[in-house]
Design a protein around this motif. Structure first.
Motif, PDB file in Angstrom:
ATOM      1  N   LEU A  69       0.850  -1.183   0.000  1.00 19.45           N
ATOM      2  CA  LEU A  69       0.000   0.000   0.000  1.00 19.45           C
ATOM      3  C   LEU A  69       0.884   1.230   0.000  1.00 19.45           C
ATOM      4  O   LEU A  69       1.885   1.268   0.711  1.00 19.45           O
ATOM      5  CB  LEU A  69      -0.865   0.047   1.264  1.00 19.45           C
ATOM      6  CG  LEU A  69      -1.718  -1.148   1.603  1.00 19.45           C
ATOM      7  CD1 LEU A  69      -2.403  -0.936   2.948  1.00 19.45           C
ATOM      8  CD2 LEU A  69      -2.738  -1.395   0.518  1.00 19.45           C
ATOM      9  N   SER A  70       0.486   2.231  -0.754  1.00 22.20           N
ATOM     10  CA  SER A  70       1.185   3.517  -0.747  1.00 22.20           C
ATOM     11  C   SER A  70       0.232   4.557  -0.187  1.00 22.20           C
ATOM     12  O   SER A  70      -0.832   4.810  -0.761  1.00 22.20           O
ATOM     13  CB  SER A  70       1.621   3.903  -2.159  1.00 22.20           C
ATOM     14  OG  SER A  70       2.560   2.976  -2.651  1.00 22.20           O
ATOM     15  N   PHE A  71       0.592   5.136   0.967  1.00 22.27           N
ATOM     16  CA  PHE A  71      -0.220   6.168   1.602  1.00 22.27           C
ATOM     17  C   PHE A  71       0.134   7.526   1.004  1.00 22.27           C
ATOM     18  O   PHE A  71       1.316   7.860   0.858  1.00 22.27           O
ATOM     19  CB  PHE A  71       0.052   6.216   3.109  1.00 22.27           C
ATOM     20  CG  PHE A  71      -0.659   5.173   3.904  1.00 22.27           C
ATOM     21  CD1 PHE A  71      -1.807   5.486   4.625  1.00 22.27           C
ATOM     22  CD2 PHE A  71      -0.189   3.872   3.952  1.00 22.27           C
ATOM     23  CE1 PHE A  71      -2.465   4.532   5.378  1.00 22.27           C
ATOM     24  CE2 PHE A  71      -0.835   2.911   4.700  1.00 22.27           C
ATOM     25  CZ  PHE A  71      -1.981   3.234   5.413  1.00 22.27           C
ATOM     26  N   TYR A  72      -0.910   8.316   0.717  1.00 22.91           N
ATOM     27  CA  TYR A  72      -0.741   9.672   0.205  1.00 22.91           C
ATOM     28  C   TYR A  72      -1.589  10.634   1.022  1.00 22.91           C
ATOM     29  O   TYR A  72      -2.683  10.293   1.456  1.00 22.91           O
ATOM     30  CB  TYR A  72      -1.161   9.770  -1.271  1.00 22.91           C
ATOM     31  CG  TYR A  72      -0.125   9.195  -2.199  1.00 22.91           C
ATOM     32  CD1 TYR A  72       0.860  10.005  -2.748  1.00 22.91           C
ATOM     33  CD2 TYR A  72      -0.106   7.836  -2.499  1.00 22.91           C
ATOM     34  CE1 TYR A  72       1.830   9.479  -3.578  1.00 22.91           C
ATOM     35  CE2 TYR A  72       0.862   7.305  -3.336  1.00 22.91           C
ATOM     36  CZ  TYR A  72       1.822   8.136  -3.864  1.00 22.91           C
ATOM     37  OH  TYR A  72       2.783   7.608  -4.688  1.00 22.91           O
ATOM     38  N   ARG A  73      -1.074  11.842   1.198  1.00 23.01           N
ATOM     39  CA  ARG A  73      -1.820  12.927   1.841  1.00 23.01           C
ATOM     40  C   ARG A  73      -2.355  13.804   0.735  1.00 23.01           C
ATOM     41  O   ARG A  73      -1.594  14.304  -0.110  1.00 23.01           O
ATOM     42  CB  ARG A  73      -0.890  13.718   2.767  1.00 23.01           C
ATOM     43  CG  ARG A  73      -1.485  14.988   3.357  1.00 23.01           C
ATOM     44  CD  ARG A  73      -2.598  14.665   4.350  1.00 23.01           C
ATOM     45  NE  ARG A  73      -2.769  15.730   5.321  1.00 23.01           N
ATOM     46  CZ  ARG A  73      -3.704  16.670   5.219  1.00 23.01           C
ATOM     47  NH1 ARG A  73      -4.536  16.691   4.202  1.00 23.01           N
ATOM     48  NH2 ARG A  73      -3.792  17.588   6.158  1.00 23.01           N
ATOM     49  N   ALA A  74      -3.675  13.974   0.709  1.00 27.04           N
ATOM     50  CA  ALA A  74      -4.302  14.814  -0.310  1.00 27.04           C
ATOM     51  C   ALA A  74      -4.065  16.275   0.003  1.00 27.04           C
ATOM     52  O   ALA A  74      -4.238  16.717   1.137  1.00 27.04           O
ATOM     53  CB  ALA A  74      -5.799  14.531  -0.370  1.00 27.04           C
ATOM     54  N   GLY A  75      -3.660  17.025  -1.025  1.00 28.66           N
ATOM     55  CA  GLY A  75      -3.532  18.473  -0.893  1.00 28.66           C
ATOM     56  C   GLY A  75      -4.876  19.120  -1.150  1.00 28.66           C
ATOM     57  O   GLY A  75      -5.697  18.587  -1.888  1.00 28.66           O
TER      58      GLY A  75
END
Length: 174
Positions: A113-119
């Motif tokens: 899994l690749s976690f991303y923070r939404a801008g």
């Protein structure tokens, strides 16, 4: 170490064996993105959907497959995260920032899994997933998330622990 041997291949999953270990891998996707998104009103975006293997509704962070769309097999992870967030929640992100990568179940699957923070997110429609999904989006005030999750669990919903990882990442921003 011996080579992998395919025991079974279905439309979406492949069961493999290496030495004494059996595991699964996805057939038609390159990865999975998990999105941590907070609105301008400090609401965490979550989704609720029925999960057939568990025979229950699960509360999760928005997430989805990368490279599973015909003609877009080489889709960038960040673009998949933007697409999945909008599809599931109805919010569009201006961009994505990589947070971390790791296995959800290292003994069962080769998947990561690749976690991303939404801008900066903006509401553009109702969300709810594509035609094959039955997703209910939720925007929960950050200060109420833990109590809200406890209430949902008491109602018989299953809480995906990746939500707590997402909250951890948000806490590191302070």
């Amino acid at each position: 170490m011996s080579a992998d041997r395919t025991l079974y291949e279905g439309e979406f999953l492949r069961l493999k064996r290496r030495d004494h270990w059996e595991y699964v891998e996805r057939v038609n996707a390159r990865g999975v993105v998990v999105i941590v998104a907070v609105t301008d009103d400090d609401e965490l975006l979550l989704v609720e959907q029925p999960r057939l293997p568990l025979q229950a509704d699960v509360i999760e962070l928005p997430a989805g497959l990368v490279g599973d769309i015909a003609g877009a097999e080489d889709e960038a992870m960040e673009l998949a995260a933007i697409r999945e967030l909008e599809e599931e929640t109805g919010y569009r992100a201006q961009g994505m920032t990589f947070l971390a990568e790791g296995p959800p179940s290292a003994g069962l699957s080769s998947e990561t899994l690749s976690f991303y923070r939404a801008g900066r997110v903006t509401r553009v429609d109702a969300g709810g997933g594509d035609d094959s999904e039955d997703i209910i989006p939720h925007a929960i005030p950050l200060g109420d998330v833990e109590a809200w999750l406890v209430e949902r669990e008491a109602q018989g919903k299953i809480i995906d622990p990746k939500i707590y990882a997402g909250l951890y990442f948000l806490g590191r921003e302070d």
